[in-house]
Design a protein around this motif. Structure first.
Motif, PDB file in Angstrom:
ATOM      1  N   VAL A 325     -15.952  45.876  58.006  1.00 10.44           N
ATOM      2  CA  VAL A 325     -15.921  46.322  59.403  1.00 10.44           C
ATOM      3  C   VAL A 325     -15.747  47.833  59.478  1.00 10.44           C
ATOM      4  O   VAL A 325     -16.247  48.491  60.411  1.00 10.44           O
ATOM      5  CB  VAL A 325     -14.810  45.566  60.179  1.00 10.44           C
ATOM      6  N   GLU A 326     -15.088  48.429  58.489  1.00  9.69           N
ATOM      7  CA  GLU A 326     -14.945  49.893  58.474  1.00  9.69           C
ATOM      8  C   GLU A 326     -16.295  50.570  58.297  1.00  9.69           C
ATOM      9  O   GLU A 326     -16.576  51.602  58.924  1.00  9.69           O
ATOM     10  CB  GLU A 326     -13.974  50.306  57.358  1.00  9.69           C
ATOM     11  N   ALA A 343     -16.070  41.965  67.372  1.00  3.97           N
ATOM     12  CA  ALA A 343     -15.070  41.607  68.381  1.00  3.97           C
ATOM     13  C   ALA A 343     -14.304  40.356  67.986  1.00  3.97           C
ATOM     14  O   ALA A 343     -13.131  40.196  68.344  1.00  3.97           O
ATOM     15  CB  ALA A 343     -15.747  41.416  69.735  1.00  3.97           C
ATOM     16  N   GLY A 344     -14.938  39.494  67.227  1.00  2.00           N
ATOM     17  CA  GLY A 344     -14.256  38.298  66.755  1.00  2.00           C
ATOM     18  C   GLY A 344     -13.113  38.583  65.807  1.00  2.00           C
ATOM     19  O   GLY A 344     -12.290  37.697  65.533  1.00  2.00           O
ATOM     20  N   LEU A 345     -13.035  39.807  65.300  1.00  4.58           N
ATOM     21  CA  LEU A 345     -11.967  40.190  64.373  1.00  4.58           C
ATOM     22  C   LEU A 345     -10.826  40.931  65.060  1.00  4.58           C
ATOM     23  O   LEU A 345      -9.875  41.344  64.393  1.00  4.58           O
ATOM     24  CB  LEU A 345     -12.535  41.079  63.256  1.00  4.58           C
ATOM     25  N   LEU A 346     -10.880  41.121  66.378  1.00  2.00           N
ATOM     26  CA  LEU A 346      -9.845  41.896  67.068  1.00  2.00           C
ATOM     27  C   LEU A 346      -8.454  41.295  66.873  1.00  2.00           C
ATOM     28  O   LEU A 346      -7.454  42.019  66.856  1.00  2.00           O
ATOM     29  CB  LEU A 346     -10.165  41.991  68.562  1.00  2.00           C
ATOM     30  N   GLY A 347      -8.374  39.997  66.717  1.00  2.00           N
ATOM     31  CA  GLY A 347      -7.083  39.357  66.513  1.00  2.00           C
ATOM     32  C   GLY A 347      -6.693  39.164  65.066  1.00  2.00           C
ATOM     33  O   GLY A 347      -5.678  38.526  64.773  1.00  2.00           O
ATOM     34  N   ASP A 348      -7.463  39.738  64.146  1.00  2.00           N
ATOM     35  CA  ASP A 348      -7.192  39.586  62.709  1.00  2.00           C
ATOM     36  C   ASP A 348      -6.043  40.510  62.315  1.00  2.00           C
ATOM     37  O   ASP A 348      -6.206  41.721  62.218  1.00  2.00           O
ATOM     38  CB  ASP A 348      -8.464  39.918  61.912  1.00  2.00           C
ATOM     39  N   GLU A 359      -2.331  49.598  59.137  1.00  2.00           N
ATOM     40  CA  GLU A 359      -3.599  49.227  59.758  1.00  2.00           C
ATOM     41  C   GLU A 359      -4.039  47.843  59.306  1.00  2.00           C
ATOM     42  O   GLU A 359      -3.843  47.456  58.156  1.00  2.00           O
ATOM     43  CB  GLU A 359      -4.699  50.253  59.463  1.00  2.00           C
ATOM     44  N   THR A 360      -4.589  47.108  60.250  1.00  2.20           N
ATOM     45  CA  THR A 360      -5.043  45.748  59.997  1.00  2.20           C
ATOM     46  C   THR A 360      -6.556  45.674  60.148  1.00  2.20           C
ATOM     47  O   THR A 360      -7.203  46.627  60.602  1.00  2.20           O
ATOM     48  CB  THR A 360      -4.401  44.778  60.995  1.00  2.20           C
ATOM     49  N   VAL A 361      -7.084  44.523  59.805  1.00  2.54           N
ATOM     50  CA  VAL A 361      -8.516  44.297  60.028  1.00  2.54           C
ATOM     51  C   VAL A 361      -8.818  44.407  61.517  1.00  2.54           C
ATOM     52  O   VAL A 361      -9.845  44.965  61.929  1.00  2.54           O
ATOM     53  CB  VAL A 361      -8.926  42.920  59.474  1.00  2.54           C
ATOM     54  N   GLY A 362      -7.904  43.906  62.365  1.00  2.00           N
ATOM     55  CA  GLY A 362      -8.101  43.987  63.807  1.00  2.00           C
ATOM     56  C   GLY A 362      -8.148  45.418  64.316  1.00  2.00           C
ATOM     57  O   GLY A 362      -8.951  45.754  65.206  1.00  2.00           O
ATOM     58  N   ASP A 363      -7.298  46.303  63.771  1.00  2.00           N
ATOM     59  CA  ASP A 363      -7.343  47.719  64.158  1.00  2.00           C
ATOM     60  C   ASP A 363      -8.687  48.335  63.789  1.00  2.00           C
ATOM     61  O   ASP A 363      -9.249  49.146  64.533  1.00  2.00           O
ATOM     62  CB  ASP A 363      -6.221  48.492  63.465  1.00  2.00           C
ATOM     63  N   THR A 364      -9.182  47.952  62.635  1.00  5.76           N
ATOM     64  CA  THR A 364     -10.463  48.492  62.187  1.00  5.76           C
ATOM     65  C   THR A 364     -11.596  47.992  63.077  1.00  5.76           C
ATOM     66  O   THR A 364     -12.540  48.737  63.373  1.00  5.76           O
ATOM     67  CB  THR A 364     -10.712  48.104  60.721  1.00  5.76           C
ATOM     68  N   ALA A 365     -11.496  46.740  63.517  1.00  4.18           N
ATOM     69  CA  ALA A 365     -12.492  46.214  64.456  1.00  4.18           C
ATOM     70  C   ALA A 365     -12.442  46.979  65.776  1.00  4.18           C
ATOM     71  O   ALA A 365     -13.480  47.241  66.400  1.00  4.18           O
ATOM     72  CB  ALA A 365     -12.238  44.727  64.690  1.00  4.18           C
ATOM     73  N   LEU A 366     -11.236  47.353  66.177  1.00  2.00           N
ATOM     74  CA  LEU A 366     -11.074  48.151  67.398  1.00  2.00           C
ATOM     75  C   LEU A 366     -11.805  49.485  67.268  1.00  2.00           C
ATOM     76  O   LEU A 366     -12.519  49.931  68.176  1.00  2.00           O
ATOM     77  CB  LEU A 366      -9.578  48.370  67.623  1.00  2.00           C
ATOM     78  N   TRP A 367     -11.644  50.125  66.122  1.00  2.00           N
ATOM     79  CA  TRP A 367     -12.324  51.400  65.845  1.00  2.00           C
ATOM     80  C   TRP A 367     -13.834  51.201  65.824  1.00  2.00           C
ATOM     81  O   TRP A 367     -14.592  52.002  66.378  1.00  2.00           O
ATOM     82  CB  TRP A 367     -11.800  51.950  64.522  1.00  2.00           C
ATOM     83  N   ALA A 368     -14.279  50.100  65.222  1.00  2.00           N
ATOM     84  CA  ALA A 368     -15.721  49.843  65.161  1.00  2.00           C
ATOM     85  C   ALA A 368     -16.302  49.666  66.568  1.00  2.00           C
ATOM     86  O   ALA A 368     -17.372  50.202  66.891  1.00  2.00           O
ATOM     87  CB  ALA A 368     -15.999  48.607  64.311  1.00  2.00           C
TER      88      ALA A 368
END
Length: 667
Positions: A325-326, A343-348, A359-368
């Motif tokens: 996702v990064e 967007a499906g990863l926002l809660g990861d 930082e989490t996978v969800g934070d990275t999805a937010l950045w993406a």
């Protein structure tokens, strides 16, 4: 301290250490460090070996005068079986030998070549040492040093015949490849070449891999037709052997990156092979690292790699999901078709194993999603602004733009927000609340300053925040950041004119008086105070910001012509570019200013980008038809990414400069 070998220290005190230098000054401490390396206490031995490397090598760049004096004693340590740090000592010898072959002669201690030639036979004799770790280290030295093949090849070939250790064999193969390239090569050059070609058919995958690398040392295009062979070896479980190699000392990810280096062009074929599914998470993560390096160098592979990157968003391993996702975040608009999956990863909530900021996978999805300009990022960003959620760094970090490497990191929160002016209406309430609810502005000055930077980046769109900026303007700690944001808002911040004019009193404000006067002008005030305070500062050593503010004054800055014109030839490109823009803004002069700006952009078509290039393109666009030579120069930009910094900035810098050039061409 025990004397592990009779005669080990003979001549040690005769080297005149006090008159020799190393990286930290006089070399008087070197004899003591050498003796400690032969000690009995493991912790002290390890520390002495570390300190010895630090003083004699540190970060390289030269061969210090103490190094040739220490070399024979390093070899005596390495040949003594009882010495606990033999491998560490040989690692230091390898560093010195490799650096001696790289540095210019003026950075090479005069005694090094003769000392190395004297000691090399003793080094090569260790190829028969009973310890395979020592044999691997010596093969690594042979591959790293600049000695001729005529000296190295006989010893390497003779050892190959009897070497039983599979890892040592890999190091020997690589050393043979390097030695074949060093003149004079001697009469066993052809024998070495025949052996390496024969090893391409070895039943051992890693030997085949090593043989390709070895032959590519003398023929950079050698790997081109052997992609499938290389992929099979890199993805084979036996790749773990390289962890023990002295040449590479790396697992699957390092081998992937090393082998990807055999394919320096923009073709994604090798990377796509690595991205194919694999049961080992390290292999999957390493493939994404290679993809990041390729995408950081070239724009064109993006379309081919995107499906494979998106396919890793559902990976069971958190690091793999994070890296996937990064990379989609880095590609930004190009990856927008995959926004739903992101967007499906926002809660990861899975965090990276080595996450420093949480930082989490969800934070990275937010950045993406922010990079894709997708509004689904906005609720999460509002939480970050409020401080109820962590993950993005508090401050900016810059990573070097190393070719072929990508750093998977997140930006700071304010860097994410600054690129979203189109969503200001949604995000401003959270920013205003944060500005208003900070109980102690001085204690939280950093956060407030960065939020003001966001508002400054948004410009007029930040007008609803003016009342809160006025509150910050009254605080002696936070007013400079507020002044910059108010200036960017422009005349809509007219309520700030008088407070800014008061701040422009140098007796009250000190060095920031010119900033206040300029902001007063930008919000619709009188240009005279700004001119009075900015003009003297234009002659400072680093006048970049002053010159940019003078340019904002336009014709009002005409009295500064005699200050600006000499700066057109400044050695610092920032100074000359900003001076050219200020002079044009003040006078309309294009004869003297356009050539300065053209010099700042002339290397862009060849792939060279510096941060000063972006404003230079913007200024040429403002100048218009008189700058038409710039349009002709920049009409065809290369496929290579145009960037100076690494990590995510490699992508945003490339986007920003290409967008600016498109604007220039359209004008």
């Amino acid at each position: 301290m025990r004397d592990v070998t009779p005669g080990m220290w003979e001549g040690l005190e005769d080297a005149g250490w006090a008159g020799l230098r190393h990286n930290y000054g006089t070399a008087e401490d070197v004899p003591g460090l050498l003796r400690r390396c032969a000690g009995a206490e493991s912790a002290d031995v390890d520390q002495a070996a570390y300190d010895l490397e630090n003083v004699l090598f540190h970060q390289g760049g030269w061969i210090c005068p103490a190094a040739p004096a220490a070399l024979p004693f390093l070899l005596r340590l390495a040949t003594a079986p009882q010495v606990r740090c033999r491998t560490a000592v040989l690692d230091l010898v390898a560093m010195l030998a490799a650096e001696a072959g790289r540095v210019e002669e003026r950075f090479l201690a005069p005694g090094w070549p003769a000392a190395w030639d004297r000691e090399l036979p003793g080094v090569l004799a260790l190829l028969t040492d009973p310890d395979p770790g020592i044999r691997r280290a010596v093969a690594g030295i042979a591959g790293a040093c600049a000695s001729p093949g005529a000296v190295l090849l006989p010893a390497l070939l003779d050892r190959w015949r009897s070497e039983p250790d599979p890892v040592s064999r890999l190091d020997l193969v690589l050393a043979l490849g390097q030695a074949r390239t060093r003149e004079p090569v001697g009469d066993r050059h052809d024998e070495a070449g025949a052996l390496l070609h024969a090893l391409l058919g070895s039943p051992e995958p890693q030997v085949r891999l090593a043989a390709v690398h070895a032959l590519a040392a003398g023929d950079p295009g050698f790997a081109a037709g052997r992609r499938e062979m290389l992929l099979a070896a890199v993805r084979d479980p036996s790749v773990a052997l390289w962890r023990q190699s002295s040449t590479l000392e790396s697992g699957a990810q390092g081998v992937q990156a090393w082998t990807a280096g055999l394919f320096p062009g923009a073709s994604p074929a090798f990377t796509l092979g690595l991205l194919a599914d694999h049961p080992d998470a390290e292999q999957r993560a390493g493939a994404l690292a290679v993809a990041g390096g390729l995408l950081a160098r070239w724009r064109s592979p993006g379309a081919a790699l995107l499906p494979a990157l998106a396919g890793r968003l559902a990976d069971p391993d958190a690091e793999v999901r994070y890296r996937a996702v990064e990379l989609l975040a880095c590609l930004g608009p190009q990856a927008a078709d995959h926004a739903d999956a992101v967007a499906g990863l926002l809660g990861d909530g899975a965090a990276r194993p080595d996450a420093r900021t949480g930082e989490t996978v969800g934070d990275t999805a937010l950045w993406a999603l922010a990079r894709m300009n997708d509004p689904r990022c906005l609720p999460g960003l509002a939480e970050h602004i409020a401080g109820t959620r962590t993950g993005f760094a508090a401050v900016s970090a810059h990573h070097g733009g190393i070719r072929g490497r990508h750093w998977p990191v997140l930006p700071a929160l304010h860097e994410v927000l600054a690129r979203l002016p189109g969503h200001g209406e949604t995000l401003l309430p959270a920013i205003r609340d944060r500005l208003a609810t900070t109980a102690d502005p001085a204690a939280d000055k950093g956060t407030l300053t960065r939020l003001c930077d966001v508002l400054a980046a948004w410009g007029p769109a930040a007008a609803p925040a003016v009342p809160h900026l006025l509150d910050l303007l009254r605080n002696d700690e936070t007013w400079p950041a507020a002044a910059k944001a108010l200036a960017a808002v422009g005349p809509a911040a007219h309520a700030a004119r008088e407070p800014l004019l008061a701040r422009a009193d140098a007796a009250v404000t000190g060095g920031h008086a010119a900033l206040a006067a300029w902001a007063h002008w930008k919000t619709g005030g009188d240009p005279v105070p700004a001119l009075r305070l900015l003009a003297p500062a234009a002659g400072d050593r680093f006048p970049r910001h002053t010159l940019r503010r003078l340019a904002d004054l336009g014709p009002h800055a005409a009295p500064c012509v005699d200050v600006l014109r000499p700066l057109l030839t400044a050695a610092d490109p920032w100074t000359s570019v900003e001076a050219a823009h200020a002079l044009w803004s003040a006078t309309g002069d294009t004869d003297d200013t356009v050539p300065v700006l053209l010099r700042a952009v002339r290397n862009l078509p060849a792939g060279t980008y510096l941060p000063v290039t972006l404003p230079a393109v913007h200024y040429l666009t403002r100048i218009g038809p008189p700058a038409q030579d710039a349009a002709r120069l920049l009409r065809d930009l290369p496929d290579r990414r145009l960037h100076h910094n690494g990590a995510w900035r490699a992508f945003t810098e490339d986007e920003d400069i290409r967008h600016a050039v498109a604007g220039l061409l359209a004008g």
